[in-house]
Design a protein around this motif. Structure first.
Motif, PDB file in Angstrom:
ATOM      1  N   THR A 236      56.395 -22.014  22.258  1.00  0.00           N
ATOM      2  CA  THR A 236      57.527 -22.483  23.056  1.00  0.00           C
ATOM      3  C   THR A 236      57.055 -23.414  24.169  1.00  0.00           C
ATOM      4  O   THR A 236      57.686 -24.446  24.445  1.00  0.00           O
ATOM      5  N   SER A 237      55.935 -23.068  24.789  1.00  0.00           N
ATOM      6  CA  SER A 237      55.400 -23.885  25.882  1.00  0.00           C
ATOM      7  C   SER A 237      54.999 -25.270  25.397  1.00  0.00           C
ATOM      8  O   SER A 237      55.328 -26.291  26.027  1.00  0.00           O
ATOM      9  N   MET A 238      54.275 -25.329  24.278  1.00  0.00           N
ATOM     10  CA  MET A 238      53.811 -26.621  23.775  1.00  0.00           C
ATOM     11  C   MET A 238      54.978 -27.457  23.247  1.00  0.00           C
ATOM     12  O   MET A 238      54.966 -28.694  23.369  1.00  0.00           O
ATOM     13  N   LEU A 239      55.971 -26.804  22.686  1.00  0.00           N
ATOM     14  CA  LEU A 239      57.184 -27.514  22.263  1.00  0.00           C
ATOM     15  C   LEU A 239      57.849 -28.179  23.468  1.00  0.00           C
ATOM     16  O   LEU A 239      58.258 -29.350  23.412  1.00  0.00           O
ATOM     17  N   THR A 240      57.932 -27.430  24.563  1.00  0.00           N
ATOM     18  CA  THR A 240      58.558 -27.961  25.776  1.00  0.00           C
ATOM     19  C   THR A 240      57.754 -29.117  26.344  1.00  0.00           C
ATOM     20  O   THR A 240      58.316 -30.155  26.743  1.00  0.00           O
ATOM     21  N   VAL A 396      44.418 -25.829  16.956  1.00  0.00           N
ATOM     22  CA  VAL A 396      43.546 -27.003  16.840  1.00  0.00           C
ATOM     23  C   VAL A 396      44.244 -28.247  17.390  1.00  0.00           C
ATOM     24  O   VAL A 396      43.619 -29.078  18.061  1.00  0.00           O
ATOM     25  N   ALA A 397      45.547 -28.361  17.134  1.00  0.00           N
ATOM     26  CA  ALA A 397      46.297 -29.504  17.665  1.00  0.00           C
ATOM     27  C   ALA A 397      46.324 -29.474  19.194  1.00  0.00           C
ATOM     28  O   ALA A 397      46.187 -30.517  19.846  1.00  0.00           O
ATOM     29  N   VAL A 398      46.471 -28.281  19.764  1.00  0.00           N
ATOM     30  CA  VAL A 398      46.433 -28.146  21.227  1.00  0.00           C
ATOM     31  C   VAL A 398      45.054 -28.532  21.747  1.00  0.00           C
ATOM     32  O   VAL A 398      44.906 -29.330  22.687  1.00  0.00           O
ATOM     33  N   MET A 399      44.011 -27.952  21.141  1.00  0.00           N
ATOM     34  CA  MET A 399      42.639 -28.181  21.589  1.00  0.00           C
ATOM     35  C   MET A 399      42.276 -29.662  21.559  1.00  0.00           C
ATOM     36  O   MET A 399      41.614 -30.174  22.474  1.00  0.00           O
ATOM     37  N   ASN A 400      42.712 -30.357  20.530  1.00  0.00           N
ATOM     38  CA  ASN A 400      42.337 -31.754  20.339  1.00  0.00           C
ATOM     39  C   ASN A 400      43.314 -32.731  20.980  1.00  0.00           C
ATOM     40  O   ASN A 400      43.200 -33.951  20.772  1.00  0.00           O
ATOM     41  N   GLY A 401      44.270 -32.209  21.752  1.00  0.00           N
ATOM     42  CA  GLY A 401      45.192 -33.086  22.469  1.00  0.00           C
ATOM     43  C   GLY A 401      46.101 -33.894  21.574  1.00  0.00           C
ATOM     44  O   GLY A 401      46.458 -35.036  21.902  1.00  0.00           O
ATOM     45  N   LEU A 403      49.242 -33.076  20.655  1.00  0.00           N
ATOM     46  CA  LEU A 403      50.676 -32.839  20.826  1.00  0.00           C
ATOM     47  C   LEU A 403      51.296 -33.676  21.929  1.00  0.00           C
ATOM     48  O   LEU A 403      52.498 -33.952  21.900  1.00  0.00           O
ATOM     49  N   PHE A 404      50.484 -34.082  22.926  1.00  0.00           N
ATOM     50  CA  PHE A 404      51.027 -34.878  24.032  1.00  0.00           C
ATOM     51  C   PHE A 404      49.895 -35.611  24.736  1.00  0.00           C
ATOM     52  O   PHE A 404      48.735 -35.517  24.333  1.00  0.00           O
ATOM     53  N   THR A 405      50.217 -36.313  25.790  1.00  0.00           N
ATOM     54  CA  THR A 405      49.264 -37.195  26.456  1.00  0.00           C
ATOM     55  C   THR A 405      48.177 -36.415  27.196  1.00  0.00           C
ATOM     56  O   THR A 405      48.340 -35.243  27.524  1.00  0.00           O
ATOM     57  N   GLN A 406      47.078 -37.113  27.500  1.00  0.00           N
ATOM     58  CA  GLN A 406      45.979 -36.501  28.233  1.00  0.00           C
ATOM     59  C   GLN A 406      46.423 -36.081  29.634  1.00  0.00           C
ATOM     60  O   GLN A 406      46.028 -35.021  30.123  1.00  0.00           O
ATOM     61  N   SER A 407      47.245 -36.885  30.283  1.00  0.00           N
ATOM     62  CA  SER A 407      47.694 -36.539  31.633  1.00  0.00           C
ATOM     63  C   SER A 407      48.507 -35.255  31.621  1.00  0.00           C
ATOM     64  O   SER A 407      48.393 -34.422  32.541  1.00  0.00           O
TER      65      SER A 407
END
Length: 498
Positions: A236-240, A396-401, A403-407
């Protein structure tokens, strides 16, 4: 010198006795059952429950105890006092468990008359420190010399030796996870029906391991489907945050623009609720409103002022998202997270798409199976069903950035509020400071029949996902963290136990 002499003499007597004694008796024999019962009274009742009367009755006056690490006790009184002082007082508690199937009994005769017996076997020891979960602390062999006095049996000598930390006899910790039979035995010892492990190396899900049974007699396949409890919250957090990165949502916009819960509409503090505050568990809500006496939602403190874990906060966020986008959370997740990452076995809501032939059923610590809960609406904090492979793709998608921008990633790992010691809440993840500028991200989940955990080491591109199907699945984490994350795993565990 006297102590060494006694030990050597007793070991010699034991070896000679076993060599010349009658053959081992059957486990269905009266002698075997009698001594197993006596052993249980001494340890399962006396040692584990601190019922000192068992020692008074079943230990002979001329008693000696030999321990390969704890030394030599030469009196009954000394042994009982040691139990009282070291086991049955203070914040430390020990429990001894006989390893079934390994017990042996050899009768000793004098001119055809049974006068004694040797009992040999394995026992595991568990320990509990105040405020901490029980953990397996070691395994050892034992030999007990029982003397027959009329119709009564009493312990005369005990040898406790070959103490080691290995979770299974003859199998080192490094080898257990490369041996399917060994790990299934390890799970049986710890009463864990099913275990799923996802191993992340070099920023990729390198291996998926699933052990145990979905339910009695039904082996768990590699693509077993688990309920993951609060590991729902990182999704839910990463979706948001994905919506934030798309410019469709704002971390710091008041949520009352989209949703006000009727229970708090008259409390002006609802105007302070934002996504940032909720993702860092600073909403001011209890975990669940049903825990309150009136079953209603209340603010327990000013939002944004301190940490308090809350599923209600995530549900508040869900309603705000759904009211703005006019679409349910599960459909948002399908379009933005699950389908793009190929997470075809992941569902917020129970549906016919869930393959019940692969479903890991939840159990309590006594082996009783819980009924399957088939939720008809999405819960932002709980109830997602998924596989190790699917959740691994997400991690893995979270770890490797991806899902969203580096900032935005940098904001996600920023310390929003301290939880305990060197642990902090970021946005959706707990951040562990493990030293030398290194950090780990983690989250857990726990409910009836579920205990799950994930740890990510973004700098070394390593990670570990653990799913279990039992209330107290936490007890297997120690070995897994050590095996797969090494020194960093031990640092994480130390912070967990703070």
């Amino acid at each position: 010198m006297k102590k060494s002499y006694h030990i050597l003499l007793l070991l010699l007597i034991t070896v000679l006795s076993v060599k010349h004694a009658n053959a081992q008796v059957s486990d269905t024999s009266r002698l075997f059952k009698t001594l197993k019962t006596a052993d249980s009274l001494v340890f399962s009742v006396g040692y584990n429950k601190c019922d000192i009367s068992q020692f008074e009755q079943l230990i002979g006056d001329d008693f000696e105890f030999y321990h390969d690490q704890g030394g030599y006790i030469h009196t009954k009184e000394g042994f009982i006092n040691s139990i009282k002082t070291n086991i049955c007082s203070g914040s430390f508690k020990a429990r001894r468990e006989l390893v079934e199937g390994g017990l042996k009994v050899y009768p000793l005769y004098n001119n055809g008359v049974l006068y004694a017996a040797l009992q040999m076997g394995l026992h595991r020891f568990y320990q509990t420190n105040k405020g901490k979960p029980e953990r397996l602390s070691g395994i050892a062999q034992f030999t007990t010399l029982w003397i027959k006095n009329g119709d009564k049996w009493q312990m005369k000598r005990i040898l406790s030796y070959d103490h080691k930390d290995d979770p299974l006899p003859g199998i080192g910790e490094a080898q257990i996870f490369d041996n399917d039979a060994a790990i299934n035995s390890w799970l049986a010892v710890n009463h864990v029906p099913a275990l799923g492990i996802g191993i992340i190396e070099n920023g990729k899900l390198q291996d998926v391991k699933v052990y145990g049974e979905l339910k009695k007699g039904d082996p768990a396949p590699y693509n077993a489907i688990f309920t993951i409890a609060s590991l729902t919250k990182p999704i839910t957090s990463m979706l948001t945050l994905k919506l934030v990165s798309m410019g469709k949502w704002d971390l710091d916009e008041p949520l009352d623009h989209y949703w006000i819960d009727p229970d708090v509409k008259d409390d002006p503090r609802h105007k302070k609720l934002t996504t940032r505050i909720i993702l860092s568990h600073q909403s001011g809500f209890a975990n669940w409103r049903y825990l309150n006496a009136d079953k209603k939602l209340h603010f327990e403190f000013e939002p944004g002022t301190k940490y308090q874990y809350s599923g209600e906060g995530f549900e508040y966020l869900r309603r705000a998202l759904e009211h703005k986008f006019h679409i349910t959370l599960d459909k948002l997740a399908d379009s933005l997270i699950f389908k793009p990452l190929g997470m075809h076995d992941t569902h917020y809501v129970w549906s016919d798409e869930i393959d019940t032939n692969r479903l890991a059923h939840g159990f309590d610590p006594n082996g009783n199976m819980y009924p399957v809960i088939k939720n008809t609406t999405a819960n932002a904090a709980d109830m997602v069903h998924t596989t190790i492979a699917d959740y691994g793709a997400f991690v893995v998608a979270v770890m490797n950035g991806k899902l969203f921008t580096q900032s935005l990633y940098d904001q996600m790992i920023t310390h929003q509020v301290r939880t305990k010691g060197d642990k902090y809440m970021g946005l959706g993840w707990e951040v562990y400071d493990i030293g030398n500028g290194h950090y780990a991200l983690g989250h857990g989940g726990s409910e009836q029949g579920v205990h799950t955990q994930v740890f990510i080491l973004p700098q070394s591109k390593k990670g570990l996902i653990i799913f279990t199907s039992v209330d107290d699945g936490y007890k297997v984490y120690t070995k897994l963290l050590d095996q797969y994350l090494g020194t960093d795993g031990r640092k994480i565990l130390a912070l967990e136990l703070q």
